[in-house]
Design a protein around this motif. Structure first.
Motif, mmCIF file in Angstrom:
data_model
loop_
_atom_site.group_PDB
_atom_site.id
_atom_site.type_symbol
_atom_site.label_atom_id
_atom_site.label_comp_id
_atom_site.label_asym_id
_atom_site.label_seq_id
_atom_site.Cartn_x
_atom_site.Cartn_y
_atom_site.Cartn_z
ATOM 1 N N THR A 36 0.806 -1.226 0.000
ATOM 2 C CA THR A 36 0.000 0.000 0.000
ATOM 3 C C THR A 36 0.836 1.272 0.000
ATOM 4 O O THR A 36 0.341 2.316 -0.395
ATOM 5 N N SER A 37 2.078 1.210 0.447
ATOM 6 C CA SER A 37 2.953 2.373 0.351
ATOM 7 C C SER A 37 4.406 1.940 0.440
ATOM 8 O O SER A 37 4.731 0.885 0.988
ATOM 9 N N CYS A 38 5.249 2.796 -0.138
ATOM 10 C CA CYS A 38 6.695 2.525 -0.165
ATOM 11 C C CYS A 38 7.431 3.820 0.147
ATOM 12 O O CYS A 38 7.086 4.878 -0.377
ATOM 13 N N SER A 39 8.437 3.713 1.008
ATOM 14 C CA SER A 39 9.254 4.866 1.376
ATOM 15 C C SER A 39 10.223 5.220 0.254
ATOM 16 O O SER A 39 10.364 4.496 -0.733
ATOM 17 N N ARG A 40 10.940 6.304 0.490
ATOM 18 C CA ARG A 40 12.107 6.595 -0.340
ATOM 19 C C ARG A 40 13.182 5.552 -0.024
ATOM 20 O O ARG A 40 13.102 4.842 0.979
ATOM 21 N N PHE A 41 14.201 5.512 -0.871
ATOM 22 C CA PHE A 41 15.367 4.671 -0.624
ATOM 23 C C PHE A 41 16.429 5.538 0.045
ATOM 24 O O PHE A 41 16.586 6.712 -0.292
ATOM 25 N N TYR A 42 17.163 4.947 0.976
ATOM 26 C CA TYR A 42 18.191 5.665 1.719
ATOM 27 C C TYR A 42 19.512 4.926 1.639
ATOM 28 O O TYR A 42 19.542 3.692 1.723
ATOM 29 N N ARG A 43 20.605 5.690 1.493
ATOM 30 C CA ARG A 43 21.945 5.120 1.649
ATOM 31 C C ARG A 43 22.296 5.278 3.111
ATOM 32 O O ARG A 43 22.212 6.371 3.674
ATOM 33 N N THR A 44 22.675 4.164 3.745
ATOM 34 C CA THR A 44 22.945 4.176 5.179
ATOM 35 C C THR A 44 24.247 3.434 5.468
ATOM 36 O O THR A 44 24.611 2.492 4.761
ATOM 37 N N PRO A 45 24.955 3.861 6.502
ATOM 38 C CA PRO A 45 26.204 3.171 6.844
ATOM 39 C C PRO A 45 25.903 1.784 7.424
ATOM 40 O O PRO A 45 24.820 1.553 7.948
ATOM 41 N N PRO A 46 26.877 0.873 7.320
ATOM 42 C CA PRO A 46 26.675 -0.464 7.890
ATOM 43 C C PRO A 46 26.526 -0.404 9.410
ATOM 44 O O PRO A 46 26.998 0.531 10.061
ATOM 45 N N TRP A 47 25.891 -1.412 9.938
ATOM 46 C CA TRP A 47 25.611 -1.537 11.370
ATOM 47 C C TRP A 47 26.352 -2.766 11.869
ATOM 48 O O TRP A 47 26.383 -3.788 11.198
ATOM 49 N N GLY A 48 26.931 -2.690 13.034
ATOM 50 C CA GLY A 48 27.627 -3.863 13.577
ATOM 51 C C GLY A 48 28.980 -4.014 12.921
ATOM 52 O O GLY A 48 29.949 -3.388 13.317
ATOM 53 N N ASN A 49 29.057 -4.836 11.879
ATOM 54 C CA ASN A 49 30.286 -5.042 11.113
ATOM 55 C C ASN A 49 30.472 -3.846 10.178
ATOM 56 O O ASN A 49 29.787 -3.729 9.176
ATOM 57 N N LEU A 50 31.426 -2.969 10.509
ATOM 58 C CA LEU A 50 31.614 -1.742 9.736
ATOM 59 C C LEU A 50 32.457 -1.947 8.486
ATOM 60 O O LEU A 50 32.547 -1.053 7.650
ATOM 61 N N GLU A 51 33.075 -3.108 8.344
ATOM 62 C CA GLU A 51 33.957 -3.385 7.204
ATOM 63 C C GLU A 51 33.160 -4.001 6.062
ATOM 64 O O GLU A 51 33.389 -5.143 5.655
ATOM 65 N N GLN A 52 32.218 -3.229 5.532
ATOM 66 C CA GLN A 52 31.393 -3.692 4.421
ATOM 67 C C GLN A 52 30.798 -2.468 3.731
ATOM 68 O O GLN A 52 30.837 -1.365 4.282
ATOM 69 N N PRO A 53 30.248 -2.653 2.527
ATOM 70 C CA PRO A 53 29.683 -1.502 1.805
ATOM 71 C C PRO A 53 28.475 -0.902 2.532
ATOM 72 O O PRO A 53 27.816 -1.576 3.337
ATOM 73 N N ASP A 54 28.189 0.373 2.194
ATOM 74 C CA ASP A 54 26.965 0.996 2.696
ATOM 75 C C ASP A 54 25.754 0.199 2.231
ATOM 76 O O ASP A 54 25.796 -0.518 1.225
ATOM 77 N N PHE A 55 24.664 0.386 2.950
ATOM 78 C CA PHE A 55 23.405 -0.275 2.630
ATOM 79 C C PHE A 55 22.471 0.674 1.899
ATOM 80 O O PHE A 55 22.621 1.898 1.965
ATOM 81 N N VAL A 56 21.514 0.111 1.218
ATOM 82 C CA VAL A 56 20.340 0.832 0.737
ATOM 83 C C VAL A 56 19.172 0.258 1.521
ATOM 84 O O VAL A 56 19.011 -0.973 1.600
ATOM 85 N N ASN A 57 18.380 1.154 2.140
ATOM 86 C CA ASN A 57 17.251 0.722 2.966
ATOM 87 C C ASN A 57 15.976 1.418 2.519
ATOM 88 O O ASN A 57 16.007 2.538 2.010
ATOM 89 N N ALA A 58 14.858 0.748 2.758
ATOM 90 C CA ALA A 58 13.528 1.283 2.474
ATOM 91 C C ALA A 58 12.548 0.586 3.409
ATOM 92 O O ALA A 58 12.927 -0.320 4.168
#
Length: 161
Positions: A36-58
């Protein structure tokens, strides 16, 4: 009977935006689930294990006739269909992550499922997209989404064009 459920989406391996769009389409095509609805997409830093690429979240809201556990099963099957392998590593890189954040006003805490998701209030990468689609939703035991967002540091999270 239909219930509004809130689902968090994310990933950081491969073409994440296309995969998230495809996963949303897949979920919406399943019996008993209507997106029924969808947010924008966000680039976010990794959580926990910081040695990995940024995330895309929605985040998405769905109307569903499925039980909470059946919806969880649909989310896990969709993850697998998009190449997700759950190898036991927490907070590691992933092709697709689908989290059942809330299921109506239900409070569930069993061996398979905890809703509302117990760590929503700590995570800007969940709260930012959730606030796009459900800012006034009150998560039992946690509070109103918009209020929770004001209490986290979202400075390193950016909406994508």
């Amino acid at each position: 009977m239909s219930v509004t459920a809130l689902i968090g989406l994310g990933g950081n391996l491969g073409d994440v935006r296309s995969r998230l769009d495809a996963a949303i389409g897949t979920l919406g095509s399943l019996p008993g689930i209507e997106v029924t609805s969808c947010s924008r997409f966000y680039r976010t830093p990794p959580w926990g294990n910081l040695e990995q690429p940024d995330f895309v979240n929605a985040a998405i809201a769905v109307e569903t006739s499925l039980s909470a556990h059946a919806l969880l099963d649909a989310l896990l099957a969709t993850e697998r269909a998009f190449g997700r392998v759950r190898d036991g590593e927490r907070w590691g890189p992933r092709t697709l992550d689908l989290d059942l954040l809330a299921y109506g006003d239900a409070v569930i805490d069993d061996e398979r499922l905890a809703v509302p998701h117990p760590r929503i209030a700590e995570r800007a990468f969940v709260l930012l997209p959730l606030a796009d689609i459900a800012p006034d939703t009150v998560l039992p035991g946690q509070g109103r989404v918009a209020d929770l967002l004001t209490a986290v540091d979202a400075a390193e999270c950016f909406p994508l064009a």
